[in-house]
Enzyme design. Structure first.
Site, short mmCIF file in Angstrom:
data_model
loop_
_atom_site.label_atom_id
_atom_site.label_comp_id
_atom_site.label_asym_id
_atom_site.label_seq_id
_atom_site.Cartn_x
_atom_site.Cartn_y
_atom_site.Cartn_z
N GLY A 157 23.07 -24.38 -41.43
CA GLY A 157 24.33 -24.45 -42.11
C GLY A 157 25.34 -24.86 -40.87
O GLY A 157 26.72 -25.40 -41.17
N LYS A 204 17.65 -22.91 -42.33
CA LYS A 204 18.63 -23.29 -41.20
C LYS A 204 19.53 -24.53 -41.29
O LYS A 204 19.00 -25.28 -42.10
CB LYS A 204 18.03 -22.97 -39.83
CG LYS A 204 17.41 -21.75 -39.62
CD LYS A 204 16.75 -21.56 -38.02
CE LYS A 204 17.56 -22.14 -37.02
NZ LYS A 204 18.86 -21.55 -37.02
N GLU A 206 17.49 -27.61 -33.25
CA GLU A 206 16.92 -26.28 -33.35
C GLU A 206 15.27 -26.35 -33.59
O GLU A 206 14.63 -25.54 -33.22
CB GLU A 206 17.58 -25.60 -34.52
CG GLU A 206 18.99 -25.24 -34.22
CD GLU A 206 19.71 -24.56 -35.28
OE1 GLU A 206 20.91 -24.28 -35.29
OE2 GLU A 206 19.27 -24.78 -36.70
N THR A 213 26.09 -16.05 -34.54
CA THR A 213 25.29 -15.15 -34.34
C THR A 213 24.77 -15.47 -32.99
O THR A 213 24.68 -14.67 -31.96
CB THR A 213 24.03 -14.91 -35.31
OG1 THR A 213 24.48 -14.88 -36.66
CG2 THR A 213 23.55 -13.53 -34.90
N THR A 254 22.23 -22.04 -32.36
CA THR A 254 23.49 -22.49 -32.59
C THR A 254 24.12 -21.62 -33.69
O THR A 254 23.49 -21.21 -34.76
CB THR A 254 23.77 -24.07 -33.05
OG1 THR A 254 22.98 -24.88 -32.14
CG2 THR A 254 24.74 -24.49 -33.53
N GLY A 255 25.42 -21.21 -33.88
CA GLY A 255 26.15 -20.55 -34.83
C GLY A 255 26.89 -19.33 -34.51
O GLY A 255 26.99 -19.22 -33.11
N GLY A 314 19.99 -17.93 -35.02
CA GLY A 314 20.25 -17.19 -36.25
C GLY A 314 19.76 -17.95 -37.35
O GLY A 314 19.02 -18.98 -37.20
N ALA A 315 19.98 -17.64 -38.55
CA ALA A 315 19.45 -18.17 -39.83
C ALA A 315 20.39 -18.12 -41.07
O ALA A 315 21.20 -17.18 -40.91
CB ALA A 315 18.15 -17.59 -40.15
N ASP A 316 20.35 -19.00 -41.89
CA ASP A 316 21.25 -18.72 -43.12
C ASP A 316 20.43 -17.97 -44.03
O ASP A 316 21.20 -17.37 -44.89
CB ASP A 316 21.42 -20.19 -43.58
CG ASP A 316 22.19 -20.98 -42.81
OD1 ASP A 316 23.34 -20.67 -42.47
OD2 ASP A 316 21.92 -22.08 -42.26
C1 5RP Z 1 23.02 -23.79 -37.33
C2 5RP Z 1 22.16 -22.65 -37.80
C3 5RP Z 1 22.79 -21.23 -37.77
O1 5RP Z 1 21.48 -20.46 -37.00
C4 5RP Z 1 22.97 -20.74 -39.17
O2 5RP Z 1 23.74 -21.59 -39.76
C5 5RP Z 1 23.36 -19.36 -39.19
O3 5RP Z 1 24.58 -19.29 -38.61
P1 5RP Z 1 25.52 -18.11 -38.36
O4 5RP Z 1 25.05 -17.35 -37.11
O5 5RP Z 1 27.03 -18.44 -37.89
O6 5RP Z 1 25.61 -17.39 -39.62
O7 5RP Z 1 21.17 -22.78 -38.63
O8 5RP Z 1 22.50 -24.88 -37.69
#
Ligand code: 5RP
Length: 219
Positions: free
Chosen positions: A96, A94, A103, A31, A28-29, A82-84
């Site tokens: 965000g 993760k 996840e 990316t 999710t997100g 993705g990841a924060d």
């Molecule tokens: C969602 C997540 C996302 O992978 C993380 O927030 C990264 O988001 P983005 O790809 O928009 O930077 O953990 O719960």
């Protein structure tokens, strides 16, 4: 390159880890959304996807990719998300996007976790990004007090209800020197559904978007 162009580059680069004929775990997100766009180009070669959020499910379905219930799936070769933040040990923060629980469940099932992130997400020590914790609503104040005892400054994420009907506390002020220990202690608090530390089960492969191209890190 903009940050979104770097996200797009890694989203598309992840396609090479998708094996034809399989079900793919999808994160999710923003990316992960680029990865879903890429996955759409090979939708006739895969069986479908399992999704970590209602938002990703909507996007997958809009592209004509079948979405399966995770309970129908015996085996998942890859989970792409993705990841924060990600550290050199491939441990991540993760959540965000508030999808951390689903996840983490899909990551647990998958043989390989492919983390896709732009280079701004690379850190030496996790914790600059506030650590998301999904909490049962009635436990919010209790869990917040316990997080303060652990040295954090929890902040209630206003107007956010997770796909599971819970709330998110974002924990500031943490310098996470022992991510596995902190993951265990926060997970053990009654009322916590999931902490957004992916340390016990980190990434196996990281695709990092840099100005010089996509860097691949393998565990
Ligand atoms: C969602 C997540 C996302 O992978 C993380 O927030 C990264 O988001 P983005 O790809 O928009 O930077 O953990 O719960």
């Amino acid at each position: 390159m903009t940050q979104d162009e770097l996200k797009k580059a890694v989203g598309w680069a992840a396609l090479k880890y998708v094996q034809p004929g399989t079900v793919v775990g999808v994160g999710t997100g923003s990316t992960a959304a680029h990865f879903i766009d890429a996955l759409g180009t090979m939708k006739h070669q895969i069986e479908g996807a399992v999704s970590s959020s209602e938002a990703s499910t909507l996007k997958l379905k809009s592209l004509g990719i079948p979405v399966f219930d995770l309970n129908e799936i015996d085996q998942l070769a890859v989970y792409v998300d993705g990841a924060d933040e990600i550290n050199p040990q491939m441990q991540m923060i993760k959540g965000g996007g508030a999808a951390l629980t689903r996840e983490k469940i899909i990551a647990a099932v998958a043989d390989k976790f492919i983390c896709i992130a732009d280079a701004t997400k690379e850190v030496d020590v996790l914790g600059r990004f506030p650590l998301p914790v999904e909490v049962i609503p009635m436990a919010r104040a209790y869990v917040a007090r316990e997080l303060v005892k652990l040295g954090g400054l929890p902040e209630y994420r206003q107007h956010v209800v997770t796909d599971n009907g819970n709330i998110i506390l974002d924990v500031h002020n943490l310098s996470i020197l022992d991510p596995i220990a902190l993951e265990k202690s926060i997970n053990a608090l009654p009322g916590v559904v999931t902490v957004g530390l992916f340390a016990t089960r980190g990434a196996d492969i990281a695709l990092i978007g840099t100005a010089d191209g996509v860097k691949t890190i393998e565990k």
